[in-house]
Design a protein around this motif. Structure first.
Motif, PDB file in Angstrom:
ATOM      1  N   VAL A 121       0.896  -1.313  -0.102  1.00 19.14           N
ATOM      2  CA  VAL A 121      -0.116   0.054   0.175  1.00 19.14           C
ATOM      3  C   VAL A 121       0.510   1.342  -0.087  1.00 19.14           C
ATOM      4  O   VAL A 121       0.580   2.347  -0.666  1.00 19.14           O
ATOM      5  N   ASP A 122       1.996   1.271   0.509  1.00 24.57           N
ATOM      6  CA  ASP A 122       2.868   2.305   0.682  1.00 24.57           C
ATOM      7  C   ASP A 122       3.504   2.649  -0.598  1.00 24.57           C
ATOM      8  O   ASP A 122       4.152   3.875  -0.784  1.00 24.57           O
ATOM      9  N   ASP A 123       3.215   1.751  -1.548  1.00 21.55           N
ATOM     10  CA  ASP A 123       4.009   2.162  -3.255  1.00 21.55           C
ATOM     11  C   ASP A 123       2.805   2.705  -4.071  1.00 21.55           C
ATOM     12  O   ASP A 123       2.845   2.924  -5.124  1.00 21.55           O
ATOM     13  N   MET A 124       1.500   2.704  -3.446  1.00 24.08           N
ATOM     14  CA  MET A 124       0.323   2.822  -4.300  1.00 24.08           C
ATOM     15  C   MET A 124      -0.357   4.131  -4.150  1.00 24.08           C
ATOM     16  O   MET A 124      -0.477   4.545  -3.036  1.00 24.08           O
ATOM     17  N   ALA A 125      -1.019   4.677  -5.021  1.00 18.77           N
ATOM     18  CA  ALA A 125      -1.781   5.760  -4.774  1.00 18.77           C
ATOM     19  C   ALA A 125      -3.228   5.388  -5.477  1.00 18.77           C
ATOM     20  O   ALA A 125      -3.203   5.251  -6.631  1.00 18.77           O
ATOM     21  N   PHE A 126      -4.192   6.059  -4.747  1.00 19.01           N
ATOM     22  CA  PHE A 126      -5.542   5.667  -5.197  1.00 19.01           C
ATOM     23  C   PHE A 126      -6.226   6.912  -5.302  1.00 19.01           C
ATOM     24  O   PHE A 126      -6.138   7.963  -4.767  1.00 19.01           O
ATOM     25  N   ILE A 127      -7.055   6.670  -6.544  1.00 19.63           N
ATOM     26  CA  ILE A 127      -7.811   7.576  -6.942  1.00 19.63           C
ATOM     27  C   ILE A 127      -9.226   7.268  -6.536  1.00 19.63           C
ATOM     28  O   ILE A 127      -9.748   6.430  -7.240  1.00 19.63           O
ATOM     29  N   TYR A 128      -9.981   7.642  -5.630  1.00 23.60           N
ATOM     30  CA  TYR A 128     -11.111   7.367  -5.174  1.00 23.60           C
ATOM     31  C   TYR A 128     -12.305   7.952  -5.840  1.00 23.60           C
ATOM     32  O   TYR A 128     -13.496   7.498  -5.805  1.00 23.60           O
ATOM     33  N   SER A 129     -12.121   8.967  -6.470  1.00 25.79           N
ATOM     34  CA  SER A 129     -13.260   9.512  -7.203  1.00 25.79           C
ATOM     35  C   SER A 129     -13.321   9.430  -8.719  1.00 25.79           C
ATOM     36  O   SER A 129     -13.893  10.336  -9.474  1.00 25.79           O
ATOM     37  N   MET A 130     -12.656   8.332  -9.125  1.00 27.45           N
ATOM     38  CA  MET A 130     -13.310   8.117 -10.645  1.00 27.45           C
ATOM     39  C   MET A 130     -14.726   7.808 -10.826  1.00 27.45           C
ATOM     40  O   MET A 130     -15.506   7.550 -10.088  1.00 27.45           O
ATOM     41  N   HIS A 131     -15.199   8.416 -12.119  1.00 26.72           N
ATOM     42  CA  HIS A 131     -16.516   8.194 -12.383  1.00 26.72           C
ATOM     43  C   HIS A 131     -16.347   8.178 -14.223  1.00 26.72           C
ATOM     44  O   HIS A 131     -15.394   8.411 -14.743  1.00 26.72           O
ATOM     45  N   GLY A 388     -30.325  -8.092  -6.224  1.00 21.31           N
ATOM     46  CA  GLY A 388     -30.668  -9.521  -6.446  1.00 21.31           C
ATOM     47  C   GLY A 388     -31.221 -10.304  -5.433  1.00 21.31           C
ATOM     48  O   GLY A 388     -31.510  -9.809  -4.432  1.00 21.31           O
ATOM     49  N   ASP A 389     -31.612 -11.532  -5.476  1.00 16.16           N
ATOM     50  CA  ASP A 389     -32.290 -12.349  -4.775  1.00 16.16           C
ATOM     51  C   ASP A 389     -31.341 -12.577  -3.275  1.00 16.16           C
ATOM     52  O   ASP A 389     -30.258 -12.762  -3.450  1.00 16.16           O
ATOM     53  N   GLY A 390     -32.083 -12.243  -2.173  1.00 16.45           N
ATOM     54  CA  GLY A 390     -31.267 -12.207  -1.003  1.00 16.45           C
ATOM     55  C   GLY A 390     -30.521 -10.844  -0.719  1.00 16.45           C
ATOM     56  O   GLY A 390     -29.621 -10.944   0.305  1.00 16.45           O
ATOM     57  N   GLY A 391     -30.350 -10.124  -1.646  1.00 16.48           N
ATOM     58  CA  GLY A 391     -29.740  -9.001  -1.552  1.00 16.48           C
ATOM     59  C   GLY A 391     -28.000  -9.282  -1.669  1.00 16.48           C
ATOM     60  O   GLY A 391     -27.166  -8.639  -0.838  1.00 16.48           O
ATOM     61  N   LYS A 392     -27.665 -10.120  -2.287  1.00 15.65           N
ATOM     62  CA  LYS A 392     -26.173 -10.523  -2.125  1.00 15.65           C
ATOM     63  C   LYS A 392     -25.403  -9.674  -3.579  1.00 15.65           C
ATOM     64  O   LYS A 392     -24.122 -10.088  -3.339  1.00 15.65           O
ATOM     65  N   GLY A 393     -25.976  -9.321  -4.431  1.00 18.49           N
ATOM     66  CA  GLY A 393     -25.117  -8.513  -5.193  1.00 18.49           C
ATOM     67  C   GLY A 393     -25.185  -7.043  -5.398  1.00 18.49           C
ATOM     68  O   GLY A 393     -25.782  -6.671  -4.492  1.00 18.49           O
ATOM     69  N   ARG A 394     -24.725  -6.307  -6.293  1.00 15.44           N
ATOM     70  CA  ARG A 394     -24.698  -5.101  -6.487  1.00 15.44           C
ATOM     71  C   ARG A 394     -24.544  -4.416  -7.892  1.00 15.44           C
ATOM     72  O   ARG A 394     -24.088  -5.243  -8.835  1.00 15.44           O
ATOM     73  N   ASP A 395     -25.414  -3.606  -8.127  1.00 12.21           N
ATOM     74  CA  ASP A 395     -25.792  -3.210  -9.566  1.00 12.21           C
ATOM     75  C   ASP A 395     -24.479  -2.146  -9.877  1.00 12.21           C
ATOM     76  O   ASP A 395     -23.749  -1.713  -9.387  1.00 12.21           O
ATOM     77  N   HIS A 396     -24.496  -1.920 -11.472  1.00 16.82           N
ATOM     78  CA  HIS A 396     -23.819  -0.910 -11.801  1.00 16.82           C
ATOM     79  C   HIS A 396     -23.789   0.400 -11.452  1.00 16.82           C
ATOM     80  O   HIS A 396     -24.705   0.943 -11.005  1.00 16.82           O
ATOM     81  N   ASN A 397     -22.510   1.092 -11.263  1.00 17.63           N
ATOM     82  CA  ASN A 397     -22.504   2.533 -10.695  1.00 17.63           C
ATOM     83  C   ASN A 397     -21.207   3.221 -11.473  1.00 17.63           C
ATOM     84  O   ASN A 397     -20.193   3.272 -11.285  1.00 17.63           O
ATOM     85  N   ALA A 398     -22.052   4.193 -12.434  1.00 14.44           N
ATOM     86  CA  ALA A 398     -21.027   4.837 -13.051  1.00 14.44           C
ATOM     87  C   ALA A 398     -20.535   5.939 -12.300  1.00 14.44           C
ATOM     88  O   ALA A 398     -19.763   6.732 -12.835  1.00 14.44           O
ATOM     89  N   GLY A 399     -21.186   6.417 -11.377  1.00 12.88           N
ATOM     90  CA  GLY A 399     -20.877   7.609 -10.554  1.00 12.88           C
ATOM     91  C   GLY A 399     -19.705   7.387  -9.461  1.00 12.88           C
ATOM     92  O   GLY A 399     -19.208   8.518  -9.064  1.00 12.88           O
ATOM     93  N   ALA A 400     -18.968   6.156  -9.332  1.00 16.01           N
ATOM     94  CA  ALA A 400     -17.765   6.342  -8.542  1.00 16.01           C
ATOM     95  C   ALA A 400     -17.247   4.955  -8.679  1.00 16.01           C
ATOM     96  O   ALA A 400     -17.753   3.879  -8.659  1.00 16.01           O
ATOM     97  N   PHE A 401     -15.883   5.052  -8.456  1.00 14.91           N
ATOM     98  CA  PHE A 401     -14.976   3.822  -8.603  1.00 14.91           C
ATOM     99  C   PHE A 401     -13.634   4.193  -8.320  1.00 14.91           C
ATOM    100  O   PHE A 401     -13.185   5.502  -8.314  1.00 14.91           O
TER     101      PHE A 401
END
Length: 475
Positions: A121-131, A388-401
């Motif tokens: 992790v100390d070698d990595m830079a994270f861009i949290y606000s990609m969309h 999804g059934d049982g709420g085990k999945g997640r849908d697409h999100n273009a607003g954040a990755f």
């Protein structure tokens, strides 16, 4: 510059049938040493290794820690019922499927999905606000690769090799390692050269076939009439035909690329097998990449091959961690976890964790990380609410990755941008692919506003009319 695809198609078929050795290479960037250009400023990175995770990796289950989402777990996400996700109505809030912990001297948060990668992790830079501009897999993959949601534009690898050429004389400048399960959403267009000269499109290597790493590089086995001598004679004859054909078609870049490919045939038949022979690596290195593991081994081999190619002067290597989303059998063939995120991300997380951490560790041990830019991204993220059934999945999100970078002039252990308290949308420093591309080009010594190609009356750029340098993640 215009190219008649119909006219080249019949010639391509003829060459693939008659060549016996290089049909699949006819239109790839094989004359790697040509076209070296002067950079615009001093570079920090000499080469790029990009990991692409198609399907849509969930930011809230991997890198973007959201304690408020955990607090609201099971409570309604859309209290007034007005929201519509990509393929579903929002379910209840769903906290991360994995526990988050702080790691390294930087204290960056990462989920337990990536125990090995957390040590880097100390070698990595994270861009949290990609969309992204779209939540459709194909167009979103195009945008991350080319800067446009429509097909037909040059990929980043093509732009980089167009601007810088290659450091290798006997290997392609731009290589793609598709997932062994198949091509990503959108297929080969993701690494096409678009309107750039055809020699700048990628060459694909098959990590699962050591004897034939590049399609049609060697004559087919079992045909007595095809020997190295006859194959060489056939190549020389085809070159004569191509030269005659070229005399009245001097502006055809596909033909130029084809001729250059055949001129490099002999060199490639020697260099490609050596470069792709992973058995030349030490047992410790192969163990680091888990090359013999039945599940995580294939991606580990891709990452190890990427290092070997970069070491030998290939300018841009792209690795795919996932394939086209064709069907949801036992495990989806990519990160697209609509039905069961724990199942699908659990599988692909282990794959990425082992390969990417080994790559960063190995590059560091080889003394290559300082001048190799490593990028890992997906095309979009996933929703903080269940699906999804049982709420085990997640849908697409273009607003954040989230995307992350390492090596090659990157300041490790830092983050840039933020999403809202639930990880639903980028709120601070929203970042498009244009900004990521502009920053990567800058580290390679290229001003993204000056790397242009005139096409249909427009000076085209990888970053279109957008893009800014993300200074906060630069060393």
């Amino acid at each position: 510059m215009s190219i008649d695809p119909n006219a080249s198609h019949s010639r391509r078929e003829f060459l693939q049938t008659a060549g016996g050795g290089l049909g699949g290479l006819a239109l790839t960037a094989m004359l790697a040493g040509e076209g070296r250009s002067q950079s615009h400023h001093a570079s920090k990175a000499r080469r790029v290794i990009q990991i692409f995770c198609p399907g849509g990796m969930s930011q809230v289950d991997t890198f973007d820690y959201k304690p408020e989402l955990e607090k609201r777990n099971g409570k309604p996400f859309d209290t007034d019922g007005t929201l519509q996700f990509f393929a579903s109505k929002p379910g209840n809030c769903r906290g991360s499927h994995w526990k988050f912990r702080q790691h390294g001297e930087s204290g960056r948060w990462m989920s337990d999905l990536f125990p090995r990668l957390a040590t880097c992790v100390d070698d990595m830079a994270f861009i949290y606000s990609m969309h992204s501009k779209t939540a459709l897999h194909g167009p979103a993959c195009f945008m991350m690769n080319t800067g446009f949601t429509l097909p037909g534009f040059p990929s980043m690898g093509s732009w980089v090799t167009y601007g810088l050429g290659s450091e290798a004389d006997d290997l392609p400048a731009f290589v793609v390692l598709p997932d062994p399960r198949g091509l990503p959403p959108g297929g080969i267009i993701n690494w096409g050269a678009g309107f750039l000269p055809a020699e700048h499109q990628a060459t694909t290597l098959d990590t699962s076939n050591p004897s034939q790493p590049i399609a049609d590089l060697f004559p087919p086995k079992g045909i007595a009439e095809v020997t190295p001598t006859t194959d060489r004679a056939g190549l020389e004859f085809l070159q004569k035909l191509n030269r005659l054909h070229q005399q009245s078609r001097s502006g055809n870049s596909e033909l130029d690329a084809r001729i250059k490919a055949y001129e490099m045939a002999a060199q490639l038949q020697l260099s490609a097998p050596e470069a792709t022979d992973l058995s030349r690596e030490t047992a410790a290195t192969q163990q680091l990449y888990h090359t013999d593991h039945p599940e995580i081994g294939p991606f580990g081999r891709q990452c190890l091959l990427a290092r070997r190619l970069a070491q030998r002067g290939v300018r841009f290597v792209q690795i795919y961690c996932g394939a086209e989303n064709t069907t949801a059998k036992k495990i989806r063939p990519n990160w697209d976890s609509h039905e069961d995120l724990s199942r699908d991300h659990g599988y692909w997380g282990a794959v990425l964790d082992a390969g990417a951490s080994a790559l960063l560790t190995d590059l560091k041990q080889q003394g290559m990380l300082d001048d190799t830019l490593v990028i890992c991204t997906t095309e979009f993220g996933r929703q903080p609410a269940a699906q999804g059934d049982g709420g085990k999945g997640r849908d697409h999100n273009a607003g954040a990755f989230t995307a992350w970078l390492a090596g090659g002039g990157i300041k490790g252990g830092v983050g840039y941008g933020t999403t809202d308290e639930l990880g639903y949308t980028a709120v601070e420093n929203p970042t498009y692919s244009y900004d990521l591309h502009a920053t990567a080009l800058h580290l390679l010594g290229i001003d993204h506003t000056r790397l242009t190609f005139y096409h249909n009356g427009i000076e085209r750029r990888l970053t279109d009319v957008h893009g800014h340098l993300i200074q906060e993640i630069l060393a």
